[in-house]
Design an enzyme around this catalytic site. Sequence first.
Site, PDB file in Angstrom:
ATOM      1  N   ASP A  81       0.751  -1.302   0.049  1.00 38.68           N
ATOM      2  CA  ASP A  81       0.051   0.073  -0.044  1.00 38.68           C
ATOM      3  C   ASP A  81       0.952   1.216  -0.166  1.00 38.68           C
ATOM      4  OD1 ASP A  81      -2.510   1.343   0.316  1.00 38.68           O
ATOM      5  OD2 ASP A  81      -2.216   1.372   2.204  1.00 38.68           O
ATOM      6  N   GLY A 180      -6.992   9.186   7.501  1.00 40.04           N
ATOM      7  CA  GLY A 180      -6.995   9.523   9.003  1.00 40.04           C
ATOM      8  C   GLY A 180      -8.436   9.815   9.151  1.00 40.04           C
ATOM      9  N   GLY A 208      -8.672   6.017   2.592  1.00 38.77           N
ATOM     10  CA  GLY A 208      -9.218   7.015   3.398  1.00 38.77           C
ATOM     11  C   GLY A 208     -10.727   6.768   3.800  1.00 38.77           C
ATOM     12  N   ILE A 230      -9.231   0.676   4.578  1.00 41.17           N
ATOM     13  CA  ILE A 230      -9.681   1.054   6.056  1.00 41.17           C
ATOM     14  C   ILE A 230      -8.222   0.810   7.074  1.00 41.17           C
ATOM     15  CG2 ILE A 230     -10.802   0.546   7.885  1.00 41.17           C
ATOM     16  CD1 ILE A 230     -12.850  -0.656   5.529  1.00 41.17           C
TER      17      ILE A 230
HETATM   18  P1  13P Z   1      -7.804   5.426   6.543  1.00 40.02           P
HETATM   19  O1  13P Z   1      -6.593   5.488   7.520  1.00 40.02           O
HETATM   20  O2  13P Z   1      -8.356   6.896   6.445  1.00 40.02           O
HETATM   21  O3  13P Z   1      -8.724   4.295   6.708  1.00 40.02           O
HETATM   22  O4  13P Z   1      -7.067   5.155   5.221  1.00 40.02           O
HETATM   23  C1  13P Z   1      -6.400   3.845   4.753  1.00 40.02           C
HETATM   24  C2  13P Z   1      -6.173   3.830   3.375  1.00 40.02           C
HETATM   25  O5  13P Z   1      -6.402   4.432   2.538  1.00 40.02           O
HETATM   26  C3  13P Z   1      -5.026   2.940   3.162  1.00 40.02           C
HETATM   27  O6  13P Z   1      -4.393   3.064   2.029  1.00 40.02           O
END
Ligand code: 13P
Length: 283
Positions: A81, A180, A208, A230
């Site tokens: 990721d 976040g 996100g 997530i």
């Molecule tokens: P969040 O921390 O907002 O869930 O985002 C996760 C994300 O997009 C990982 O690539």
Amino acid sequence: MLVTTKEMLLKAQKEKYAVPAFNIHNLETISVVVETAAELKSPVILAGTPGTIGYAGGEYLVAIAKAAAKKYNLPIALHLDHFEDIEEIKKYLDLGFTSAMIDASKENFQNNIKKVKEVVDYAHEKGAVVEAELGKLGGIEDDLIVDEKDAMYTDPNSAKEFVERTGIDSLAVAIGTAHGLYKGELKLDFQRLSEIRSKVKVPLVLHGASDVPINLVRKAISLGITKVNIATDLKIPFAEAVKSYFRENPEANDPRKYMTPGKEAMKAIVEAKIKMCGSENKA
Ligand code: 13P
């Protein structure tokens, strides 16, 4: 055996649900995600950022994920990721990761295409798949910090060209979510999402997704999102439950005891997110 995200996302795209991608960090978080996904018969993507893989070790993560896939006989993809370094991506694909996100969203359009294409050529040769981002999400993910004012929405026409020229397997779109928790009011550009969906054939990814109301995520899925990322929504309850355990048991020192409430708290969220994505019984 680990699988790529390809079939699971194409199936989700066809049947109009999404596959959740959970950011994992260690044995505990992987086992909670996989056990819960198995109970709900959901396909699942385990995602690790460069920080996570540096922390836990790529070899360990591959071995644990493989063991989990075998134990539960579940379609599990192991995904890199937000990787920015092409050589690192190659190294981890060689090690057994089945899917990679190359994040060259900091680059200009032409350089973004060039970098992504290099990763696509390498990954496809190895039977792995590639996700890339066009536009830029605000917020904090690991060491990746993007000020809200520098966030940039995905342009639908450029998205079409980007997908065609790079040959990516899935596209991460910027439509108003951020990594976040949200400080101000969250507004998603559904019109933009629909336009991207009408121009781009590959599965679309929503980064996100923590702290986004369920109805908004579901609407995004109904308009064509097929992978929902997530991270933060899992980390907070895990940490809160462990902190609370230590407040009640200040002398505790047995990880098997103090990790357990964290795992239980996380499990409830994993279950809710799978249900939100509609991926239950789709494995
Ligand atoms: P969040 O921390 O907002 O869930 O985002 C996760 C994300 O997009 C990982 O690539």
